[in-house]
Enzyme design. Structure first.
Site, short mmCIF file in Angstrom:
data_model
loop_
_atom_site.label_atom_id
_atom_site.label_comp_id
_atom_site.label_asym_id
_atom_site.label_seq_id
_atom_site.Cartn_x
_atom_site.Cartn_y
_atom_site.Cartn_z
CG ASP A 105 65.98 18.21 77.88
OD1 ASP A 105 66.72 17.52 78.69
OD2 ASP A 105 64.81 18.46 77.91
CG ASP A 106 66.50 19.51 72.59
OD1 ASP A 106 65.87 18.38 73.16
OD2 ASP A 106 65.99 20.76 72.31
CG HIS B 67 64.88 14.94 74.85
ND1 HIS B 67 64.00 14.87 75.67
CD2 HIS B 67 65.14 15.92 74.24
CE1 HIS B 67 63.56 16.09 75.78
NE2 HIS B 67 63.93 16.95 74.78
CG HIS C 14 62.62 17.35 70.51
ND1 HIS C 14 61.68 18.37 70.43
CD2 HIS C 14 63.19 17.26 71.57
CE1 HIS C 14 61.96 19.13 71.55
NE2 HIS C 14 62.82 18.39 72.28
CE1 TYR D 188 58.88 21.18 71.64
CE2 TYR D 188 57.97 19.21 71.24
CZ TYR D 188 58.81 20.33 70.71
OH TYR D 188 59.07 20.46 69.33
CG HIS E 110 67.19 22.95 76.09
ND1 HIS E 110 66.56 23.65 76.69
CD2 HIS E 110 66.55 21.91 75.41
CE1 HIS E 110 65.08 23.16 76.72
NE2 HIS E 110 65.18 22.10 75.84
#
Length: 402
Positions: free
Chosen positions: A157-158, A207, A211, A249, A313
């Site tokens: 992620d991210d 994603h 965020h 999340y 991540h």
């Protein structure tokens, strides 16, 4: 008739363009799909929103990293995309889904000040079938939480972020593909890492743009968070439309996942194990490398049913190092280790291709009318953007476009 306005993106006023770090060198996009015929299901809105011809859509996209490539997009965090500047076609697709009651009319959640889970208004049960919040571990049929037995579906992620380069270096050494759930605004700032991930054969998924906790966002805000991220991926990969999204999340519910699915064709992916590696570099740290190592050892030496989708991540070199340490344990314990999008998508990581390698078979091609895109000059302009008015913070009221 819809033109390619949404593909070339001359959508925002000059006033909305903000300065960013730019790259003045050209980038090449790898041809990962040899001679494909691209398609969409013609009865889904995404067919019109991100239409593509076969074998190309006739559009010359701006070089990734150039001024022309980055300029049309909204700012990133802390600002959310301005709902008044949403493309009219996206808003129309949302309105249609609301009118046919495909988007549940449920209350928004609210962020709590101590950083805990968003909460719903008093009297609203987050585990009820009407809300079914993933934050509260309620599972909706069709959402993906588990991998197939015996498989580890790899995803991060991210990105693109500080740990992306080291992650890609390790993956190159292992000849391993993974899925990147990317933040749209991060792609703007790290185009080289984005292209390196895509060109090595990794799968790109959504994603969101900034965020946020998605269940706290209005319908129009959800639309912007998803739509702009799809758009930048589409325009940076030769026209590919992601098939999957992961809510930041893990915060999704019946409303947000319905907007993702009904408007943009996205399937929601959560996870069944969480490393908490995002907190490694906090002060004080929320977890440690030793704690992650112990958790990985437990999961990877345990039962192989269900298979594993582990939340990891590419935020920092430390978070990537925890994955690097666990990777040999995955392999030595007999797991099939594959890119998550390829695993759950049956080797099709994008909505407008039947597979990641090779052309679609003739039976899958929908015919010229449904796959041919207009190559005329874009017609969408700021005057065609959505005007949310008083509906910006409402939930299921229809939103009209100018």
């Amino acid at each position: 008739m819809l033109t390619l306005a949404l593909l070339t993106l001359p959508l925002l006023s000059v006033a909305s363009i903000h300065s960013r770090h730019q790259h003045d060198h050209a980038h090449n996009i790898a041809k990962r799909l040899p001679s494909p015929q691209w398609y969409h299901e013609p009865d889904h809105p995404v067919h019109e929103l991100f239409r593509r011809g076969a074998p190309t859509d006739g559009v010359t996209y701006a070089a990734v990293g150039s001024d022309g490539w980055s300029a049309p997009y909204p700012p990133g965090p802390p600002a959310s995309p301005d709902v008044k500047l949403l493309p009219a076609a996206w808003v129309a697709a949302l309105n249609d889904a609301i009118a046919r009651k495909a988007i549940p009319d449920i209350p928004l959640s609210t962020n709590v000040s101590d950083g805990g889970s968003p909460v719903y208004p008093s009297g609203s049960d987050p585990n009820s079938p009407q809300i079914c919040s993933a934050t509260y571990q309620c599972r909706i049929d069709g959402d993906i939480w588990d991998a197939a037995d015996g498989y580890v579906g790899l995803s991060f992620d991210d990105g693109p972020e500080a740990g992306t380069a080291s992650l890609l270096d390790f993956l190159d050494q292992q000849k391993q593909q993974v899925t990147h759930f990317m933040i749209g605004s991060n792609i703007i700032y790290q185009p080289d890492d984005f292209l390196n991930a895509f060109n090595r054969g990794d799968d790109i998924a959504v994603h969101t743009w900034t965020h946020p906790h998605m269940t706290t966002q209005s319908n129009l805000q959800v639309l912007g968070e998803l739509g702009w991220t799809i758009q930048i991926i589409h325009n940076s990969t030769g026209g590919r439309v992601p098939k999957f999204w992961r809510p930041p999340y893990g915060d999704s519910d019946a409303r947000t996942r319905a907007i993702a699915k009904e408007v943009f064709g996205l399937t929601t992916i959560i996870w069944n194990q969480d490393t908490s590696d995002w907190s490694l570099d906090e002060s004080p740290p929320g977890t440690t490398a030793d704690k992650i190592k112990a958790s990985m050892q437990q999961w990877l030496t345990g039962p192989k049913s269900p298979g594993l989708i582990i939340l990891e991540h590419e935020l920092t070199n430390d978070s990537v190092a925890s994955f690097v340490a666990a990777y040999p344990v995955m392999k030595s314990n007999g797991w099939n280790v594959v890119s998550l999008a390829q695993l759950v998508g049956n080797n099709a990581s994008y909505q407008n291709s039947a597979s990641n390698s090779g052309p679609v078979i003739a039976a899958d091609v929908l015919g010229a009318k449904s796959i041919v895109a207009s190559s005329s000059a874009p017609t969408t302009s700021p005057s065609g953007a959505a005007n949310s008015g008083s509906n910006a913070n409402s939930n299921n009221s229809l939103v009209s476009a100018l």
